[in-house]
Scaffold this motif. Sequence first.
Motif, PDB file in Angstrom:
ATOM      1  N   THR A  49      50.991  38.721  40.089  1.00 53.16           N
ATOM      2  CA  THR A  49      51.733  39.762  40.614  1.00 53.16           C
ATOM      3  C   THR A  49      53.160  39.451  41.271  1.00 53.16           C
ATOM      4  O   THR A  49      53.376  38.561  41.629  1.00 53.16           O
ATOM      5  CB  THR A  49      50.772  40.009  42.009  1.00 53.16           C
ATOM      6  OG1 THR A  49      50.425  38.839  42.543  1.00 53.16           O
ATOM      7  CG2 THR A  49      49.393  40.762  41.320  1.00 53.16           C
ATOM      8  N   ASP A 103      49.795  43.874  44.681  1.00 47.68           N
ATOM      9  CA  ASP A 103      50.963  43.123  44.477  1.00 47.68           C
ATOM     10  C   ASP A 103      51.498  42.760  46.071  1.00 47.68           C
ATOM     11  O   ASP A 103      50.880  42.870  46.906  1.00 47.68           O
ATOM     12  CB  ASP A 103      52.071  44.179  43.760  1.00 47.68           C
ATOM     13  CG  ASP A 103      52.310  45.241  44.645  1.00 47.68           C
ATOM     14  OD1 ASP A 103      52.254  45.209  45.749  1.00 47.68           O
ATOM     15  OD2 ASP A 103      53.093  46.308  43.993  1.00 47.68           O
ATOM     16  N   TYR A 134      44.309  44.616  41.097  1.00 48.21           N
ATOM     17  CA  TYR A 134      45.188  43.581  41.568  1.00 48.21           C
ATOM     18  C   TYR A 134      45.857  44.247  43.041  1.00 48.21           C
ATOM     19  O   TYR A 134      45.978  45.498  43.203  1.00 48.21           O
ATOM     20  CB  TYR A 134      46.328  43.221  40.704  1.00 48.21           C
ATOM     21  CG  TYR A 134      47.598  44.423  40.392  1.00 48.21           C
ATOM     22  CD1 TYR A 134      48.732  44.418  41.196  1.00 48.21           C
ATOM     23  CD2 TYR A 134      47.360  45.297  39.380  1.00 48.21           C
ATOM     24  CE1 TYR A 134      49.521  45.511  41.021  1.00 48.21           C
ATOM     25  CE2 TYR A 134      48.284  46.298  39.157  1.00 48.21           C
ATOM     26  CZ  TYR A 134      49.015  46.478  40.075  1.00 48.21           C
ATOM     27  OH  TYR A 134      50.220  47.330  39.508  1.00 48.21           O
ATOM     28  N   LEU A 182      52.650  44.357  38.465  1.00 47.47           N
ATOM     29  CA  LEU A 182      51.624  43.117  37.698  1.00 47.47           C
ATOM     30  C   LEU A 182      52.800  42.872  36.498  1.00 47.47           C
ATOM     31  O   LEU A 182      52.888  43.795  35.517  1.00 47.47           O
ATOM     32  CB  LEU A 182      50.073  43.568  37.426  1.00 47.47           C
ATOM     33  CG  LEU A 182      49.473  42.675  36.525  1.00 47.47           C
ATOM     34  CD1 LEU A 182      49.302  41.208  37.234  1.00 47.47           C
ATOM     35  CD2 LEU A 182      48.152  43.268  36.156  1.00 47.47           C
TER      36      LEU A 182
END
Length: 411
Positions: free
Chosen positions: A79, A55, A53, A84
């Motif tokens: 996010t 953020d 991910y 996360l």
Amino acid sequence: MLSPEKNERLTRVGPGTPMGELLRRYWWPVATHDMATRVPRRRRLLGEDLVLYRDGSGTVGLLGEQCPHRRAALWLGCTESTGLRCGYHGWLFDETGACLEQPGEPADSTFKNRIRATSYPVQELGGLIFAYLGPLPAPELPRYDLFVWDDAWRDIGHAELPCNFVQIMENSVDPYHVEWLHGRYGSFLKELDGNAPMPMVTKKHVKVAFEVFEHGILKRRVLEGHTEDDDDWKIGHPLVFPHMLRVGAAGLATFQIRVPIDDENTWHVWYQTYRPEGGAPPQQEIPTYEVPLRDADGEWLRDYVDGQDIVAWITQGRISDRSKEHLGKSDLGVILLRKLYTEQMAVVASGDDPLGTRRDAHDVIDLPMERDKFGSAVEFRQVWMRESSVRYSPIRGDVLQLFGDPVPAWA
């Protein structure tokens, strides 16, 4: 041939296996730059299920797939400005795996301080996101030349292949396959379509050699009509241990990166750089694209060089049964690579760093590569633009213009 036990040792990449422990001492591409977004994305590397991910602050994180709370998948999450958040009960984790929030727990609870998600270091370099899954402290991420040149264009092709990564790497130390798989078989397919063969890849090998050096294995060859004074022998090009091949000429240079998803699947990355004499103008972004494996009828694509390689790899089976093979003198490179994997597994088992590990800070690692590939560098580049996975690049026409090459209708 190898015994089933030795083949198992060579091909199993999960945690706790000899090969898996060796491979965890290296940084691996886990995604292209555009795969890390605010929407968590599932990735799998060396048999481990992960979540990638980016953020709200732009920080990239790579966590184990399952939340340490109730084991729900963290790709079922959102996010935040930092970290996360698990979508099941809202526990929030940062990129180090630290638990920042536990909604539902008492306000004065210190429970979150004792909880960590599985996390791995990541770094971005050259349009790829690299992950390190081994013991800390992590070594330096090697800054190989193609990743850091500031005067080159790039594009990144990729595909998931249904086979173990070792049989792909063995192809990289098998020069003789060029004249047969691409020379004879590739020409055979062109003949059936009424097209001319590619003389460049039909030349027979007179002599080949392999040399272990600080970055892996250096490959050399002498082709029919050539001598040891030619670049293919004097310089050669490298297999970068344990997972990469460098090839190219005349301003085009490619890394073919073989990333083990697990024992039976490989993420193959074709990382191209385009660097004409004097350098390329600035590139706004690095395009990425998926390389298709099958045609409209569901048949494996075999009408170009990379497609022929892919079919040769995957038709060996998910994991090639090396107890049934019969190696000859033309397979010396394959034998050397297997020996090198075995030796480096032992190095790791003894507690030392394996081949190619860098602990020192550095700006760039320049790798050797012949300039006059197959005795005709420009012809090689033009063939590569037509007969490799680059044919699927969204900037192929622009690259041809960059080099001043003719831009045919298919570009």
